[in-house]
Design a protein around this motif. Sequence first.
Motif, PDB file in Angstrom:
ATOM      1  N   ARG A 389       0.813  -1.222   0.233  1.00  0.00           N
ATOM      2  CA  ARG A 389       0.043   0.060   0.028  1.00  0.00           C
ATOM      3  C   ARG A 389       0.854   1.287   0.118  1.00  0.00           C
ATOM      4  O   ARG A 389       1.902   1.299   0.808  1.00  0.00           O
ATOM      5  N   ALA A 390       0.229   2.187  -0.845  1.00  0.00           N
ATOM      6  CA  ALA A 390       1.105   3.377  -0.963  1.00  0.00           C
ATOM      7  C   ALA A 390       0.301   4.607  -0.112  1.00  0.00           C
ATOM      8  O   ALA A 390      -0.568   4.686  -0.473  1.00  0.00           O
ATOM      9  N   VAL A 391       0.961   5.248   0.808  1.00  0.00           N
ATOM     10  CA  VAL A 391       0.318   6.141   1.563  1.00  0.00           C
ATOM     11  C   VAL A 391       0.974   7.480   1.637  1.00  0.00           C
ATOM     12  O   VAL A 391       2.219   7.857   1.738  1.00  0.00           O
ATOM     13  N   ASP A 392       0.068   8.414   1.291  1.00  0.00           N
ATOM     14  CA  ASP A 392       0.505   9.685   1.591  1.00  0.00           C
ATOM     15  C   ASP A 392       0.795  10.199   2.709  1.00  0.00           C
ATOM     16  O   ASP A 392      -0.496  10.337   3.747  1.00  0.00           O
ATOM     17  N   ILE A 393       1.939  10.690   3.265  1.00  0.00           N
ATOM     18  CA  ILE A 393       1.953  10.910   4.685  1.00  0.00           C
ATOM     19  C   ILE A 393       2.502  12.543   4.816  1.00  0.00           C
ATOM     20  O   ILE A 393       2.927  12.980   5.863  1.00  0.00           O
ATOM     21  N   ARG A 394       2.122  13.330   3.545  1.00  0.00           N
ATOM     22  CA  ARG A 394       2.729  14.760   3.993  1.00  0.00           C
ATOM     23  C   ARG A 394       2.077  15.368   4.897  1.00  0.00           C
ATOM     24  O   ARG A 394       2.549  16.458   5.582  1.00  0.00           O
ATOM     25  N   ASP A 395       0.676  14.920   5.109  1.00  0.00           N
ATOM     26  CA  ASP A 395       0.228  15.508   6.692  1.00  0.00           C
ATOM     27  C   ASP A 395       0.248  14.464   7.366  1.00  0.00           C
ATOM     28  O   ASP A 395      -0.753  13.322   7.348  1.00  0.00           O
ATOM     29  N   PRO A 396       1.184  13.815   8.455  1.00  0.00           N
ATOM     30  CA  PRO A 396       1.140  12.925   9.262  1.00  0.00           C
ATOM     31  C   PRO A 396      -0.063  12.840  10.313  1.00  0.00           C
ATOM     32  O   PRO A 396      -0.524  11.589  10.828  1.00  0.00           O
ATOM     33  N   PHE A 397      -0.704  13.610  10.212  1.00  0.00           N
ATOM     34  CA  PHE A 397      -1.985  13.700  11.233  1.00  0.00           C
ATOM     35  C   PHE A 397      -3.328  12.989  10.474  1.00  0.00           C
ATOM     36  O   PHE A 397      -4.235  12.569  11.062  1.00  0.00           O
ATOM     37  N   ASN A 398      -3.016  12.864   9.053  1.00  0.00           N
ATOM     38  CA  ASN A 398      -4.177  12.569   8.178  1.00  0.00           C
ATOM     39  C   ASN A 398      -3.523  11.616   7.117  1.00  0.00           C
ATOM     40  O   ASN A 398      -3.819  11.932   5.841  1.00  0.00           O
ATOM     41  N   PRO A 399      -2.817  10.564   7.395  1.00  0.00           N
ATOM     42  CA  PRO A 399      -2.193   9.822   6.515  1.00  0.00           C
ATOM     43  C   PRO A 399      -3.288   8.895   5.449  1.00  0.00           C
ATOM     44  O   PRO A 399      -4.348   8.848   5.904  1.00  0.00           O
ATOM     45  N   LYS A 400      -3.136   9.232   4.094  1.00  0.00           N
ATOM     46  CA  LYS A 400      -4.102   8.869   3.019  1.00  0.00           C
ATOM     47  C   LYS A 400      -3.671   7.635   2.170  1.00  0.00           C
ATOM     48  O   LYS A 400      -2.647   7.941   1.568  1.00  0.00           O
ATOM     49  N   GLU A 401      -4.262   6.677   2.096  1.00  0.00           N
ATOM     50  CA  GLU A 401      -3.812   5.608   1.023  1.00  0.00           C
ATOM     51  C   GLU A 401      -4.404   6.157  -0.480  1.00  0.00           C
ATOM     52  O   GLU A 401      -5.177   6.894  -0.857  1.00  0.00           O
ATOM     53  N   ILE A 402      -2.976   6.282  -1.361  1.00  0.00           N
ATOM     54  CA  ILE A 402      -3.149   6.688  -2.649  1.00  0.00           C
ATOM     55  C   ILE A 402      -2.743   5.753  -3.597  1.00  0.00           C
ATOM     56  O   ILE A 402      -2.804   5.866  -4.832  1.00  0.00           O
ATOM     57  N   GLY A 403      -2.601   4.317  -3.379  1.00  0.00           N
ATOM     58  CA  GLY A 403      -2.323   3.240  -4.363  1.00  0.00           C
ATOM     59  C   GLY A 403      -2.190   2.126  -3.489  1.00  0.00           C
ATOM     60  O   GLY A 403      -1.691   1.950  -2.553  1.00  0.00           O
ATOM     61  N   PHE A 404      -2.380   0.888  -4.212  1.00  0.00           N
ATOM     62  CA  PHE A 404      -1.872  -0.552  -4.082  1.00  0.00           C
ATOM     63  C   PHE A 404      -1.685  -1.197  -5.000  1.00  0.00           C
ATOM     64  O   PHE A 404      -2.242  -1.066  -6.353  1.00  0.00           O
ATOM     65  N   TYR A 405      -1.114  -2.495  -4.611  1.00  0.00           N
ATOM     66  CA  TYR A 405      -0.820  -3.530  -5.620  1.00  0.00           C
ATOM     67  C   TYR A 405      -0.870  -4.933  -5.080  1.00  0.00           C
ATOM     68  O   TYR A 405      -0.302  -5.051  -3.837  1.00  0.00           O
ATOM     69  N   ILE A 406      -1.790  -5.708  -5.288  1.00  0.00           N
ATOM     70  CA  ILE A 406      -1.859  -6.917  -4.783  1.00  0.00           C
ATOM     71  C   ILE A 406      -1.450  -7.888  -6.100  1.00  0.00           C
ATOM     72  O   ILE A 406      -2.412  -8.138  -6.824  1.00  0.00           O
ATOM     73  N   PRO A 407      -0.274  -8.772  -5.966  1.00  0.00           N
ATOM     74  CA  PRO A 407      -0.109  -9.654  -7.033  1.00  0.00           C
ATOM     75  C   PRO A 407      -0.924 -10.764  -6.969  1.00  0.00           C
ATOM     76  O   PRO A 407      -1.831 -11.004  -6.140  1.00  0.00           O
ATOM     77  N   ALA A 408      -0.949 -11.466  -8.281  1.00  0.00           N
ATOM     78  CA  ALA A 408      -1.932 -12.750  -8.283  1.00  0.00           C
ATOM     79  C   ALA A 408      -0.924 -13.770  -8.124  1.00  0.00           C
ATOM     80  O   ALA A 408       0.321 -13.967  -7.886  1.00  0.00           O
ATOM     81  N   VAL A 409      -1.710 -14.810  -7.362  1.00  0.00           N
ATOM     82  CA  VAL A 409      -0.877 -16.063  -7.002  1.00  0.00           C
ATOM     83  C   VAL A 409      -0.301 -16.675  -8.110  1.00  0.00           C
ATOM     84  O   VAL A 409      -0.879 -16.451  -9.281  1.00  0.00           O
ATOM     85  N   ASN A 410       0.533 -17.305  -8.044  1.00  0.00           N
ATOM     86  CA  ASN A 410       1.420 -18.194  -9.138  1.00  0.00           C
ATOM     87  C   ASN A 410       1.709 -19.551  -8.977  1.00  0.00           C
ATOM     88  O   ASN A 410       1.283 -20.196  -7.839  1.00  0.00           O
ATOM     89  N   LYS A 411       2.085 -20.161  -9.805  1.00  0.00           N
ATOM     90  CA  LYS A 411       2.673 -21.807  -9.775  1.00  0.00           C
ATOM     91  C   LYS A 411       3.424 -21.977  -8.553  1.00  0.00           C
ATOM     92  O   LYS A 411       3.667 -23.019  -7.979  1.00  0.00           O
ATOM     93  N   ASN A 412       4.218 -20.973  -7.919  1.00  0.00           N
ATOM     94  CA  ASN A 412       5.155 -21.172  -6.775  1.00  0.00           C
ATOM     95  C   ASN A 412       4.430 -20.934  -5.362  1.00  0.00           C
ATOM     96  O   ASN A 412       4.857 -21.305  -4.649  1.00  0.00           O
ATOM     97  N   THR A 413       3.307 -20.259  -5.584  1.00  0.00           N
ATOM     98  CA  THR A 413       2.539 -19.824  -4.226  1.00  0.00           C
ATOM     99  C   THR A 413       2.185 -21.023  -3.502  1.00  0.00           C
ATOM    100  O   THR A 413       1.645 -21.987  -4.176  1.00  0.00           O
ATOM    101  N   VAL A 414       2.479 -20.980  -2.077  1.00  0.00           N
ATOM    102  CA  VAL A 414       2.057 -21.992  -1.199  1.00  0.00           C
ATOM    103  C   VAL A 414       1.183 -21.608  -0.163  1.00  0.00           C
ATOM    104  O   VAL A 414       0.991 -20.457   0.100  1.00  0.00           O
ATOM    105  N   VAL A 415       0.772 -22.532   0.517  1.00  0.00           N
ATOM    106  CA  VAL A 415      -0.109 -22.267   1.809  1.00  0.00           C
ATOM    107  C   VAL A 415       0.750 -22.431   2.752  1.00  0.00           C
ATOM    108  O   VAL A 415       1.352 -23.127   3.245  1.00  0.00           O
ATOM    109  N   LEU A 416       0.937 -20.934   3.564  1.00  0.00           N
ATOM    110  CA  LEU A 416       1.903 -21.164   4.480  1.00  0.00           C
ATOM    111  C   LEU A 416       1.596 -21.756   5.808  1.00  0.00           C
ATOM    112  O   LEU A 416       0.279 -22.188   6.151  1.00  0.00           O
ATOM    113  N   GLU A 417       2.595 -22.569   6.605  1.00  0.00           N
ATOM    114  CA  GLU A 417       2.131 -23.154   7.833  1.00  0.00           C
ATOM    115  C   GLU A 417       1.192 -22.536   8.970  1.00  0.00           C
ATOM    116  O   GLU A 417       1.512 -21.315   8.899  1.00  0.00           O
TER     117      GLU A 417
END
Length: 481
Positions: A389-417
Motif C-alpha cells: 500500500r502506498a500512503v501519502d504522509i505529507r500530513d502525518p495527522f491524516n495519512p491517506k492511501e493513494i495506491g496499492f498492488y496485490i499480485p496474483a498467486v502463481n505456480k510457486n505460491t504455497v499455503v503457509l504453515e
Amino acid sequence: MTRLVLAGAALAAAGAALAQAPATAEARNMRLAGYNDLQGRTAYQPTIAHQGQRWIAYVGHHGDRKLNPLTGKDEDNGTSIVDVTDVHNPKYLAHIPGEPGKAEQGGAQMVRVCSGADLPKADKSKFYMLRVFGNQAHEIWDVTDPARPSLLTTIGKGLKGTHKNFWECDTGIAYLVSGHPQWRTNRMTQIYDLSDPAKPVFIRDFGLVGQQPGAGGPVPIAVHGAISTGPKGNRVYFGYGTNTEGVVQIVDRAKLLNGAPEPTVENLLAPQVARLDLPPMHGAHTVFPIPGMPIAEFSKNLLGKTRDFLVITDEAIQKECLEGRQMAWFVDATTETKPFGVASWTVPEHSGNFCSRGGRFGTHSSNESMTPVYYRKIMFFAHFNAGVRAVDIRDPFNPKEIGFYIPAVNKNTVVLETPASMIAAKLPYTEAANRLAIQTNNVEVDDRGYIYIVDRANSGMHILELTGPARDIANWQAAVR
C-alpha cells in the motif's frame, strides 16, 4: 474502493486450491514493471544497491530448501542476488545458501549492503554485504562482483537468534540483532564497528532492562530491529515486539556508542531518551523516523510548524484476523521525552474481504530507504494478503492511501504453515486458513523510485512503479531523469 483489475493468465492448471485465490493482480495507481520468481523461495528483506552502472537487488530468505537452477543443486534458502538495472528484465545472478532449517529456524532473512567508497576504512573499490546466517551468526561478503560473492568474515558465532540489522554505511556502525547465549532473550542488540568489514570491532551489547545476564523477573519482549539517524541526527530508534507488548525506545546514539559497555541497569538506561510502551496487542516491527516534517496546516501558527514523527509498523502473525488488527501508527516525537500517537492507518477489511481470503491480513513492515524520491511524501507498507500500500504522509495527522498492488498467486505460491501460537492457543481454524493467498512480506524502494515487494508464500519479487496522481506526488519524472 475502486479497483483496476489487471489482465493475467488463467491458473486453472494449478488445481482447485489455486483457483480459490484471485487469478489476476489487483491495483490502483500502481503497476507492475518487472518480476523475478526468486527460485520459488520464501522471501523476507530486499535491499537495493547502486553498484557503478548497475542496480542490484539482494533478497534475504526464510528457511527452506529449493533447487538452484544455476547450479543444478538443492540449496538451503539464503540470499538471492538479482540484477535489476533493467527492471523490465531482472536477471538472477547468484544464490548464497543459508542455514539449514524451515521458516524462522533457517535461511538468511536479513541483508544490508554498503559501498567501500562510503565505509571509512574499507577498500574503496569494493562492495560489501552484511547478512545473517540463520539464527547462528552474522556474515560479511564481498559482493563487488555480485555474480561471484565471496565470504569475507563471520561475526558472533553460536548465537541463539538474529533478525533485522541496520548498518550505517557512512560510519560503519552496525546494530546487529542477535541472541547472545548469556542474555535472557533470543533477540537483543550487539553493536559493532564494521568500518573495515574485514576487521569487525565489537562495541557493546544492548537491550531492555530485564533482558541482561543475571537479571530476574519477567523477560521483556525481544527487539525486532533498529534504525539510526547517524552522527548528524544522533538518535537510534529501537522497535521491540511484533503483534504484542510492543516497545519503542529512543536512544542517544553518542551515549550508546561511547558509554560504559557493561550491561548493568544503569548503563542500559544511560543512553535512553524515551521509552514508549504500546498497548498489549500491538508490536513495533519497524520504527521509521521522519524528523523536521513541515506541516502545511500549521504554517501560520507561531509554534509547531515543524514536527518530528515516528511511524511504527506492527506485524500481523495470526491467519484469518485471529488477533488485534496490526497497522501503522504515527507518533509525534517533537518533544522526545513525551511521544504521543496522533494518527493510525490500516486497509479497510471490507474493501477486499481480507479476513476470509486466507493467510495473514495486516501490516508487516514499511520501506526503510530515505530516498528523496519518497521521503516525507510517500511511505509503502507491506500488508500480507492485501499486497503493498502506498500512503501519502505529507500530513502525518491524516495519512491517506493513494495506491496499492496485490499480485496474483502463481505456480510457486504455497499455503503457509499454521503458526505454532495459533495451534497452542487452540484458536478456530476455518477453510480460509488452507487457501492460497499472496503474502506480501517486505517492501523497499530504490533511488530511481521503483518499489520492490517480496512474498512470504514463495510468490517471488514484484517490481512496481506508481501511476496517476500517486506518481505526481513523488515527482517521479524528476527522480528517474
